[in-house]
Design a protein around this motif. Structure first.
Motif, mmCIF file in Angstrom:
data_model
loop_
_atom_site.group_PDB
_atom_site.id
_atom_site.type_symbol
_atom_site.label_atom_id
_atom_site.label_comp_id
_atom_site.label_asym_id
_atom_site.label_seq_id
_atom_site.Cartn_x
_atom_site.Cartn_y
_atom_site.Cartn_z
ATOM 1 N N THR A 79 0.839 -1.197 0.000
ATOM 2 C CA THR A 79 0.000 0.000 0.000
ATOM 3 C C THR A 79 0.875 1.247 0.000
ATOM 4 N N TRP A 121 -6.049 3.235 -5.215
ATOM 5 C CA TRP A 121 -7.451 3.157 -4.778
ATOM 6 C C TRP A 121 -7.782 1.732 -4.338
ATOM 7 N N ASN A 122 -7.325 0.765 -5.085
ATOM 8 C CA ASN A 122 -7.584 -0.630 -4.758
ATOM 9 C C ASN A 122 -6.922 -1.028 -3.437
ATOM 10 N N ARG A 123 -5.695 -0.585 -3.229
ATOM 11 C CA ARG A 123 -4.952 -1.004 -2.033
ATOM 12 C C ARG A 123 -5.342 -0.231 -0.778
ATOM 13 N N LYS A 134 -8.236 1.335 -0.226
ATOM 14 C CA LYS A 134 -9.679 1.285 0.039
ATOM 15 C C LYS A 134 -10.228 2.683 0.340
#
Length: 114
Positions: free
Chosen positions: A5, A63-65, A67
Motif C-alpha cells: 500500500t 485506490w484498490n490497495r 480502500k
C-alpha cells in the motif's frame, strides 16, 4: 499500512508532480504554436499522455490497495485533469503517507489514542 500500500501511494506521488509539469508545458506549447509558430505540441503531448496513463494506472492501484472512499478517489482523479492538480495531489499524498507512518509507529509501540 503494509508495504504494498505504501509503495502504491509512493508511485502515485512520484508521478503526480511530473504529470502536472507536463500538463502545464503542453498548455504552454499549445499557446506558443498558435502565437509564434513554435510547434512542440506533438512531443509534449506524447510525454504528457504517457505520464497521464501512468498516473491513472497508479491511481487505480492506490485506490484498490488503500480502500479510499469514492469521494477521495474521485478527488485524486479530478486533480489529474486540472492544470495545477498534480502538485496538490502530490502534497496531499505526502501528508497521507506521513500520517500513515506515524499511525503505524504508534500501533507498533503500543500507544493507544486516548
Amino acid at each position: 499500512m503494509d508495504i504494498k500500500t505504501a509503495s502504491s501511494l509512493h508511485r502515485l506521488r512520484l508521478v503526480s508532480a511530473p504529470e502536472g509539469v507536463s500538463f502545464l508545458l503542453l498548455l504552454t506549447c499549445s499557446v506558443l504554436k498558435r502565437t509564434v509558430g513554435f510547434d512542440a505540441v506533438f512531443p509534449m503531448g506524447l510525454i504528457h499522455g504517457i505520464l497521464f496513463i501512468l498516473y491513472v494506472l497508479f491511481w487505480l492501484d492506490a485506490w484498490n490497495r488503500t480502500k479510499w472512499a469514492f469521494k477521495t478517489a474521485a478527488l485524486y482523479f479530478v486533480l489529474s485533469v486540472l492544470p495545477f492538480g498534480g502538485f496538490v495531489a502530490e502534497r496531499r499524498l505526502k501528508r497521507e503517507a506521513e500520517n500513515a507512518v506515524i499511525a503505524s509507529r504508534a500501533r507498533r509501540e503500543g500507544v493507544v489514542n486516548a
